[in-house]
Design an enzyme around this catalytic site. Structure first.
Site, short mmCIF file in Angstrom:
data_model
loop_
_atom_site.label_atom_id
_atom_site.label_comp_id
_atom_site.label_asym_id
_atom_site.label_seq_id
_atom_site.Cartn_x
_atom_site.Cartn_y
_atom_site.Cartn_z
N LYS A 53 27.39 -20.13 -13.81
CA LYS A 53 28.09 -19.85 -15.08
C LYS A 53 29.25 -18.89 -14.84
O LYS A 53 30.35 -19.09 -15.35
CB LYS A 53 27.11 -19.27 -16.11
CG LYS A 53 26.12 -20.30 -16.62
CD LYS A 53 24.98 -19.71 -17.45
CE LYS A 53 23.94 -20.80 -17.75
NZ LYS A 53 22.78 -20.32 -18.50
N GLN A 97 20.03 -15.05 -20.46
CA GLN A 97 19.46 -16.07 -19.58
C GLN A 97 17.94 -16.14 -19.78
O GLN A 97 17.26 -15.13 -19.70
CB GLN A 97 19.81 -15.73 -18.12
CG GLN A 97 19.39 -16.79 -17.13
CD GLN A 97 20.10 -18.13 -17.34
OE1 GLN A 97 21.29 -18.18 -17.63
NE2 GLN A 97 19.35 -19.22 -17.22
N ASP A 120 25.13 -20.41 -26.77
CA ASP A 120 24.05 -21.32 -26.38
C ASP A 120 23.57 -22.16 -27.57
O ASP A 120 22.86 -23.15 -27.40
CB ASP A 120 22.85 -20.54 -25.81
CG ASP A 120 22.88 -20.48 -24.28
OD1 ASP A 120 23.52 -21.35 -23.66
OD2 ASP A 120 22.24 -19.56 -23.72
#
Ligand code: NAD
Length: 286
Positions: A53, A97, A120
């Site tokens: 990422k 995460q 997200d």
């Protein structure tokens, strides 16, 4: 029939080039898109995902802010950081995460991220948006699958789509996004009896179960489009999906490989959501 293999790396690269030029336009207005990445502990798979990422951010011109906590961190420390990041003008996206260590209530962490920076797409506001077909941040993996289908000109309207896997991250949002595009969607999961009786009807089969070789040729309709979201590391170190690729390739019309299919798209759609967030904030004068 031998399926055409969908090249997720190439599709992702073309979307990233487009994003880079959108970032260029924002830079021209004096705004650098920023993504904050919060990592708790040292899960080895998470470490690889986070590295990818951050590398993708650099590639498209997004500034990344990485925040690491030890595995025994107090949830209050992470919540405090999220609240600070929510206020920062140079941060347009925040992601935590997953998975998190057991002392964390994941929903509390996800609901603390501002819905405006929830790249997200896991905040309940964005999940609710998916239900009514108007989400601000589409979750990255199913969004990446849609982009692959779009790139291959796969029509969705009226098609029988079977989604294998019903997680909050992949299966459920995937099904909602496909339903929004007028596909007829069936969701299967670990308690589904006789999976094959459903999968054989699929014009488009999306598999996200995390089980190597779950889908074998007898379960697939001739000419189906098969999208393999699964990522499984075998004992010999090889990375495979959930589909028997070599076997199913002989029956499908289009198929994604693992690696090189959906994986590169997930990270790319995260970049997309971050750039889109920065554009929205710029347009709103924030
Ligand atoms: P999860 O474990 O949260 O959910 C798995 C789902 O599959 C569940 O709904 C479960 O009921 C279902 N399932 C399990 N075994 C099954 C079976 N035998 N038959 C039918 N359904 C079954 O996993 P997840 O987070 O949704 O991820 C699924 C897979 O996708 C994993 O391999 C994961 O690594 C991979 N993944 C890939 C990407 C990517 O970018 N390519 C992104 C996210 C997840």
């Amino acid at each position: 029939m031998t399926a055409k293999v969908i090249d997720g790396v190439a599709v992702a690269a073309s979307i990233r080039r487009e994003l880079k030029s959108r970032v260029g336009a924002l830079l021209g207005k004096g705004l650098t898109p920023g993504l904050a990445v919060i990592v708790v502990g040292s899960d080895p798979a998470s470490a690889v995902y986070v590295r990818n990422k951050i590398r993708a951010c650099a590639e498209v011109g997004i500034q990344s802010f990485r925040h690491d906590f030890p595995a025994d961190a107090k949830p209050s420390a992470v919540l405090e950081l999220i609240e600070q990041l929510n206020e920062r003008k140079d941060v347009h996206g925040i992601l935590v995460q997953l998975p998190l260590p057991p002392q964390f209530a994941i929903s509390e962490i996800l609901q603390t991220i501002s819905a405006d920076k929830d790249v997200d797409g896991f905040h309940l506001y964005n999940v609710g948006g998916l239900i009514v077909g108007n989400t601000v941040f589409p979750p990255c993996t199913p969004y990446g699958v849609l982009k692959l289908l779009e790139h291959e000109n796969v029509a969705l309207e009226g098609k029988n789509v079977v989604v294998v896997g019903a997680s909050n991250i992949v299966g459920k949002p995937m099904a909602l996004m496909l339903m929004q595009r007028d596909a007829t969607v069936c969701i299967c999961h670990a308690k589904t009896r006789d999976l094959a009786q459903f999968t054989i009807l699929a014009d488009i089969l999306v598999v996200a179960a995390g089980k190597p070789n779950l889908i074998v040729p007898q379960m697939v309709k001739t000419g189906a489009v098969v999208i393999d979201v699964g990522i499984n590391r075998l004992a010999n170190g090889k990375l495979v999906g959930d589909v028997d690729f070599a076997g199913v390739r002989e029956k499908a019309s289009l198929i994604t490989p693992v690696p090189g299919g959906v994986g590169p798209m997930t990270v790319t759609m995260l970049m997309h959501n971050t750039v889109a967030s920065a554009e929205r904030m710029s347009a709103a004068g924030r």
